[in-house]
Scaffold this active site. Structure first.
Site, PDB file in Angstrom:
ATOM      1  N   TYR A 141       0.770  -1.216  -0.116  1.00 12.64           N
ATOM      2  CA  TYR A 141       0.119  -0.235  -0.124  1.00 12.64           C
ATOM      3  C   TYR A 141       1.050   1.072  -0.031  1.00 12.64           C
ATOM      4  O   TYR A 141       0.813   2.368  -0.629  1.00 12.64           O
ATOM      5  CB  TYR A 141      -1.009  -0.519   1.080  1.00 12.64           C
ATOM      6  CG  TYR A 141      -2.552  -0.965   1.094  1.00 12.64           C
ATOM      7  CD1 TYR A 141      -2.531  -1.278   0.178  1.00 12.64           C
ATOM      8  CD2 TYR A 141      -2.744  -1.066   2.316  1.00 12.64           C
ATOM      9  CE1 TYR A 141      -2.795  -2.977   0.020  1.00 12.64           C
ATOM     10  CE2 TYR A 141      -3.559  -2.215   2.528  1.00 12.64           C
ATOM     11  CZ  TYR A 141      -4.020  -3.319   1.539  1.00 12.64           C
ATOM     12  OH  TYR A 141      -5.084  -4.199   0.956  1.00 12.64           O
ATOM     13  N   LYS A 198       3.836 -16.105   2.909  1.00 13.19           N
ATOM     14  CA  LYS A 198       3.797 -15.969   1.545  1.00 13.19           C
ATOM     15  C   LYS A 198       5.375 -16.747   0.769  1.00 13.19           C
ATOM     16  O   LYS A 198       5.789 -15.494   0.171  1.00 13.19           O
ATOM     17  CB  LYS A 198       3.194 -15.237   0.777  1.00 13.19           C
ATOM     18  CG  LYS A 198       2.742 -16.410   0.127  1.00 13.19           C
ATOM     19  CD  LYS A 198       1.797 -17.317  -0.514  1.00 13.19           C
ATOM     20  CE  LYS A 198       1.413 -17.837  -1.704  1.00 13.19           C
ATOM     21  NZ  LYS A 198       1.112 -18.963  -1.840  1.00 13.19           N
ATOM     22  N   ASP A 231      -2.043 -18.355   2.194  1.00 18.27           N
ATOM     23  CA  ASP A 231      -3.591 -18.863   1.855  1.00 18.27           C
ATOM     24  C   ASP A 231      -4.808 -19.744   3.251  1.00 18.27           C
ATOM     25  O   ASP A 231      -5.641 -20.414   2.960  1.00 18.27           O
ATOM     26  CB  ASP A 231      -3.225 -19.332   0.445  1.00 18.27           C
ATOM     27  CG  ASP A 231      -2.186 -19.922  -0.052  1.00 18.27           C
ATOM     28  OD1 ASP A 231      -1.222 -20.028   1.587  1.00 18.27           O
ATOM     29  OD2 ASP A 231      -1.595 -20.767  -0.289  1.00 18.27           O
ATOM     30  N   ASP A 255      -5.137  -7.203   6.222  1.00 17.12           N
ATOM     31  CA  ASP A 255      -5.739  -6.303   5.903  1.00 17.12           C
ATOM     32  C   ASP A 255      -7.068  -7.093   5.802  1.00 17.12           C
ATOM     33  O   ASP A 255      -8.638  -7.255   6.290  1.00 17.12           O
ATOM     34  CB  ASP A 255      -5.624  -5.576   4.877  1.00 17.12           C
ATOM     35  CG  ASP A 255      -7.082  -3.930   4.153  1.00 17.12           C
ATOM     36  OD1 ASP A 255      -7.872  -4.491   4.288  1.00 17.12           O
ATOM     37  OD2 ASP A 255      -6.796  -3.751   3.172  1.00 17.12           O
ATOM     38  N   ASP A 259     -10.539  -8.939   7.545  1.00 20.45           N
ATOM     39  CA  ASP A 259     -11.751  -8.563   6.990  1.00 20.45           C
ATOM     40  C   ASP A 259     -12.695 -10.305   7.125  1.00 20.45           C
ATOM     41  O   ASP A 259     -13.943  -9.941   7.680  1.00 20.45           O
ATOM     42  CB  ASP A 259     -12.617  -8.030   5.807  1.00 20.45           C
ATOM     43  CG  ASP A 259     -12.487  -6.454   6.399  1.00 20.45           C
ATOM     44  OD1 ASP A 259     -12.067  -6.289   7.673  1.00 20.45           O
ATOM     45  OD2 ASP A 259     -13.215  -5.801   5.244  1.00 20.45           O
TER      46      ASP A 259
END
Ligand code: NAD
Length: 367
Positions: A141, A198, A231, A255, A259
Site C-alpha cells: 500500500y 507467503k 492461503d 487487511d 475482514d
C-alpha cells in the site's frame, strides 16, 4: 488528584457522529466511576473536512491529534465524495502516517449471545479469542507503483497497451518492531504467535520469516512461534479459528484476513481496533460510515464503544475501566438487547434498540 486525558475526537461522516456521541457518553460515565477526567477536542476528517475546508486531513486536525493523548475516530466516506479528486480515505491514510501508527490491533472474539449471528457454525466459533497484529505503514500500500501507457506487448494480441505495477517492500526494522509487538502481546495472552506470510514465493516474506524467527529465538523463547502461509491461514480462520492466539502479519495480508475474521464475531458493528506507533495512538471501529443508514438513529454504537475500551486499556493503562465496558456490553447482550444489524430473522421486535437506547443500556450496566 484525578488523572486527566486529552482526546482528539474525529466523528467523520455518515453514522460517525451518531455513534461517537454514545461512545463519549460512556466515557463520561467511566470518568465519574474511575475518578478521571477526559477532555475532548473535536476535529474534522474525511468528507466533512473536504466540505468545510477542501482538505480531508486539515492541518488543524493534525495538530490537535499530535497534541492529544489519544485519537478516537468513528468513520469516513460516502457516495458524495466518491468521484472527487480529494477522497475522505486520504484523510485516514494521512492520519495513520502522521501518527506513525505502524501497528494495528484487531481483537476478534464472539459475544456468546451473538453466536447465531455469525455465518459460521456455533461449534466452530464458540470460545474464539484471537488478536490480529497487522503491520500498517509498509508493504504494497505504500510501495513504489506506476501505471504506463503504450507499453510494447502489453496490449491484447501483442499490441501496445497499459501496464501497472505495485511493489511490496519491507525493511528489517519494520518487521522487527511489529514482531516485537506481537510477541509482547502473546506474553499477556496464551503465549502463541502465528506469523503469516507467503515465504514460498515472495522475497519480502522470506525476510519477514527470518527476522521474526531471529527475534523469537533471541528474546521470546517462552512464546510458541509457528508460520503459516497466507492461503492456509485464510482457510484455517474459517475451519478452526480456535487454533489462533496472536496472528502476526504484514499490511495487505492483515487487511484481508481481518475482514475475514470479522465474520467470526457475527457483525461488523461489534469490532474495534487500535493503531499504535511512535506518536498518538488511534482507536476506531472496523466498520465504515454506513451511509445507507446514516441519520436514521439506528446504527449500532457498540464497536465505537468497544474502541473506547481499547483506548482505556492500551493508551491510558486503565484495564479495570476497559473490562467494565466490555462486561457491560456482554451483560446488555445477554439480557437480549440488540440493535437492528444484530437482530436475526424472527428476533423479538421489542428487544431492538436504537443508537441512543443502546448507549443508555451500556451506561446503566457500567460498574
Ligand atoms: P460499511 O462498513 O460502512 O457498511 C457495510 C454494511 O454494514 C452496511 O450495510 C452498513 O449499514 C452496515 N454497518 C456498518 N457499520 C454498522 C453499524 N455500526 N451499525 C449498523 N450497521 C452497520 O462499509 P461500506 O458500505 O463498504 O462503506 C461505506 C463507506 O465507508 C465508504 O465510503 C467506505 O469507503 C467507507 N469506509 C470507511 C472506513 C473507515 O472509516 N475506517 C472503513 C471502511 C469503509
Amino acid at each position: 488528584m484525578s488523572k486527566k486525558f486529552r482526546i482528539c475526537t474525529l466523528p467523520g461522516d455518515g453514522i460517525g457522529p451518531e455513534i461517537m456521541e454514545q461512545a463519549l457518553r460512556v466515557l463520561d460515565k467511566i470518568g465519574e466511576l474511575y475518578d478521571c477526567e477526559f477532555e475532548y477536542d473535536e476535529e474534522l476528517i474525511g468528507g466533512c473536512a473536504i466540505d468545510a475546508v477542501d482538505n480531508p486531513w486539515p492541518e488543524k486536525t493534525e495538530k490537535a491529534a499530535l497534541d492529544s493523548d489519544a485519537v478516537l475516530l468513528a468513520a469516513v466516506g460516502g457516495k458524495k465524495w466518491d468521484h472527487g479528486e480529494k477522497r475522505p480515505e486520504q484523510g485516514l491514510l494521512a492520519l495513520r502516517k502522521s501518527m506513525n501508527a505502524y501497528c494495528n490491533l484487531r481483537p476478534v472474539s464472539i459475544f456468546e449471545p451473538l453466536i447465531d449471528s455469525s455465518t459460521l457454525k456455533p461449534d466452530v466459533i464458540r470460545g474464539v479469542d484471537l488478536m490480529i497484529v497487522r503491520e500498517l505503514t509498509g508493504g504494497i500500500y505504500f510501495g513504489r507503483r506506476n501505471t504506463s501507457s503504450d507499453v510494447e506487448g502489453a496490449g491484447v494480441n501483442g499490441t501496445k497497451g497499459w501496464r501497472a505495477y505495485d511493489t511490496m517492500e519491507y525493511s528489517e526494522y519494520e518487521i522487527e518492531r511489529i514482531a516485537r509487538y506481537a510477541f509482547e502481546m502473546a506474553r499477556k495472552r496464551r503465549s502463541h504467535v502465528t506469523s503469516v506470510d507467503k515465504a514460498n514465493v515472495l522475497d519480502s516474506s522470506k525476510l519477514w520469516r527470518k527476522v521474526v524467527h531471529e527475534l523469537g529465538e533471541a528474546e521470546y523463547p517462552d512464546v510458541e512461534l509457528d508460520d503459516m502461509l497466507v492461503d492456509a491461514a485464510a482457510m484455517q480462520l474459517v475451519k478452526n479459528p480456535g487454533f489462533f492466539d496472536v496472528i502476526l502479519t504484514e499490511n495487505t495480508f492483515g487487511d484481508i484476513l481481518s475482514d475475514e475474521a470479522s465474520m467470526i464475531s457475527g457483525s461488523l458493528g461489534m469490532l474495534a481496533s487500535a493503531s499504535l506507533g511512535s506518536k498518538t495512538p488511534i482507536f476506531e471501529p472496523c466498520h465504515g460510515s454506513a451511509p445507507d443508514i446514516a441519520g436514521q438513529g439506528i446504527a449500532n454504537p457498540l464497536a465505537q464503544i468497544l474502541s473506547v475500551a481499547m483506548m482505556l486499556r492500551y493508551a491510558f493503562d486503565m484495564p479495570e475501566a476497559a473490562d467494565s465496558i466490555e462486561n457491560a456490553v456482554d451483560e446488555v447482550l445477554k439480557a437480549g438487547w440488540l440493535t437492528r444489524d444484530l437482530a436475526g430473522e424472527g428476533a423479538d421486535e421489542s428487544k431492538i434498540l436504537n443508537t441512543v437506547e443502546m448507549g443508555d443500556k451500556v451506561i446503566a450496566a457500567l460498574k
